[in-house]
Design a protein around this motif. Structure first.
Motif, mmCIF file in Angstrom:
data_model
loop_
_atom_site.group_PDB
_atom_site.id
_atom_site.type_symbol
_atom_site.label_atom_id
_atom_site.label_comp_id
_atom_site.label_asym_id
_atom_site.label_seq_id
_atom_site.Cartn_x
_atom_site.Cartn_y
_atom_site.Cartn_z
ATOM 1 N N LEU A 5 0.959 -1.272 0.007
ATOM 2 C CA LEU A 5 -0.125 -0.013 -0.067
ATOM 3 C C LEU A 5 0.840 1.363 -0.047
ATOM 4 O O LEU A 5 0.574 2.325 -0.985
ATOM 5 C CB LEU A 5 -0.868 -0.003 1.175
ATOM 6 N N ALA A 6 1.813 1.085 0.812
ATOM 7 C CA ALA A 6 2.932 2.344 0.850
ATOM 8 C C ALA A 6 3.521 2.393 -0.578
ATOM 9 O O ALA A 6 3.734 3.721 -1.110
ATOM 10 C CB ALA A 6 4.023 2.205 1.685
ATOM 11 N N MET A 7 3.698 1.617 -1.298
ATOM 12 C CA MET A 7 4.217 1.612 -2.853
ATOM 13 C C MET A 7 3.269 2.413 -3.615
ATOM 14 O O MET A 7 3.724 3.030 -4.633
ATOM 15 C CB MET A 7 4.766 0.500 -3.462
ATOM 16 N N LEU A 8 1.803 2.272 -3.404
ATOM 17 C CA LEU A 8 0.954 2.973 -4.190
ATOM 18 C C LEU A 8 0.689 4.351 -3.994
ATOM 19 O O LEU A 8 0.257 5.182 -4.695
ATOM 20 C CB LEU A 8 -0.456 2.002 -4.250
ATOM 21 N N TYR A 9 0.992 4.648 -2.860
ATOM 22 C CA TYR A 9 0.428 5.706 -2.237
ATOM 23 C C TYR A 9 0.926 7.156 -2.662
ATOM 24 O O TYR A 9 0.091 8.123 -2.934
ATOM 25 C CB TYR A 9 0.957 6.179 -0.728
#
Length: 398
Positions: A352-356
């Motif tokens: 999710l952090a990679m998408l943020y």
């Protein structure tokens, strides 16, 4: 882990923690002469130590704010100085440090944590993910000629480091921040100052002033191994509010005498430096890689803070380090909130952090097994939802 004790260190314990961390990087401890600088890097109460009978591991952080897509800022903990003594690695010491630190962030209402990773295989298991990437380049100064249409820019003033750094600190906070950029507290500037003062070559700072006032700055040094060898101007900092300031700063850098090459590292991947030149190949890309590793400490607040465009998607997040984050979230152009609706995408906290910041597309991450989707069209909908108009980028190494 009952054999270990983790606690915040006292001021008199900071030098030992600093020495331990530096030893893990295979560098010498800070000298007694530089200790006054080193103490200024450490925010009181934010340096942790792990003990058995003695100090065997450490990690510290400092408080800042992070800009998210859409322009809002939310509380951030900048994590650094993480190290475990070599004879105590692979025994759960780092896990205990990370667990204690994340628990503290949660208790204090911190929304994000972030770090720069010395090794890429370490931090994913603690919920961190590569959220931005960088690009480095070099410019052949004798070959580089600006295109006729490049802005003339404004006035350039050369600043002494004293008191120039205070002025740069104030200007940095006034400049617009793209998503991924963070505020820089005094602890960051103290470390930056120390690195500049340790440089063998003289360090220079310049400020660009446009019609509305100061709107950009750069910090650089010129390295020349000997007078019969090529010299390199190393750009240590480059910050600007607009294209005129960007062009004006580069016009100055290209006119510095006795320079053969200009090196600039850690830049945003969409920064248009090669397009300044009539011959774009005067600028050569020399490298790139992961920039900021992000951790969503409070997933609900983090998702609600940023802007989205596109159709709604229900995302199920699993977070084994911070279980309260686990659950389903409905994300749409109206915002994000918890939901009991069926999940369309499933992923862990690090992914999710990679998408943020929009650096990675959900469809790409699904293609490599980082995301599970309820149907082939869902990742494509999520691509649009998480997309950002410009690349996320931090540009503040710590």
């Amino acid at each position: 882990m009952s054999d270990y004790t983790v606690r915040a260190l006292r001021p008199d314990e900071i030098p030992a923690a600093s020495a331990l961390f530096r030893s893990t990087l295979h560098v010498k401890p800070v000298s007694d002469e530089d200790l006054p600088y080193a103490r200024r890097w450490h925010q009181p109460g934010r340096t942790l130590g792990v003990f058995d009978s003695e100090l065997i591991g450490t990690a510290r952080s400092f408080d800042a704010e992070l800009t998210v897509p859409g322009g809002k800022r939310r509380p951030l903990a900048g994590v650094t100085g993480v190290g475990v003594r070599p004879d105590r690695t692979r025994r759960g010491v780092l896990s205990e440090l990370m667990r204690t630190q994340l628990s503290d962030f949660t208790d204090r209402g911190v929304v994000f944590a972030a770090l720069y990773a010395s090794e890429a295989s370490i931090y994913g298991r603690f919920g961190y993910g590569v959220s931005t990437v960088f690009q480095s380049s070099k410019i052949d100064r004798r070959r580089a000629r600006l295109r006729p249409g490049v802005s003339a820019g404004g006035r350039i003033d050369l600043l002494p480091l004293d008191p120039g750094l205070d002025r740069l600190a104030g200007l940095y906070e006034e400049l617009p921040h793209r998503a991924g950029m963070m505020t820089r507290p005094p602890y960051w500037w103290a470390a930056f100052e120390w690195h500049l003062r340790r440089a063998e070559a003289p360090v220079h700072a310049i400020v660009h002033t446009g019609p509305e006032g100061p709107d950009g700055f750069a910090v650089y040094k010129v390295e020349r191994p000997s007078w019969d060898q090529p010299s390199t101007l190393d750009v240590l900092e480059l910050q600007y509010a607009n294209s005129d300031a960007f062009a004006g700063l580069w016009r100055y850098l290209l006119t510095v005498d006795l320079v053969d090459e200009i090196a600039v590292g850690g830049r945003a991947p969409d920064e248009p430096t090669p397009l300044l030149f009539a011959d774009s190949r005067a600028c050569t890309i020399t490298g790139g890689g992961d920039d900021l590793w992000l951790r969503l400490v409070d997933v609900e607040q983090a998702l609600a803070a940023r802007e989205y465009e596109g159709e709604p998607v229900v995302v199920e997040v699993s977070d084994r380090m911070l279980e309260r984050n686990s659950g389903r979230y409905r994300i749409s152009a109206e915002g994000a909130e918890r939901t009991e609706e069926p999940a369309e995408l499933s992923l862990d906290a690090g992914t999710l952090a990679m998408l943020y910041f929009g650096t990675w597309r959900p469809s790409a991450l699904a293609g490599v097994g980082r995301i599970s989707a309820a149907g082939p069209e869902v990742p494509r909908r999520a691509d649009r939802l998480f997309a950002t108009p410009v690349s996320g980028w931090c540009g503040t190494h710590f």
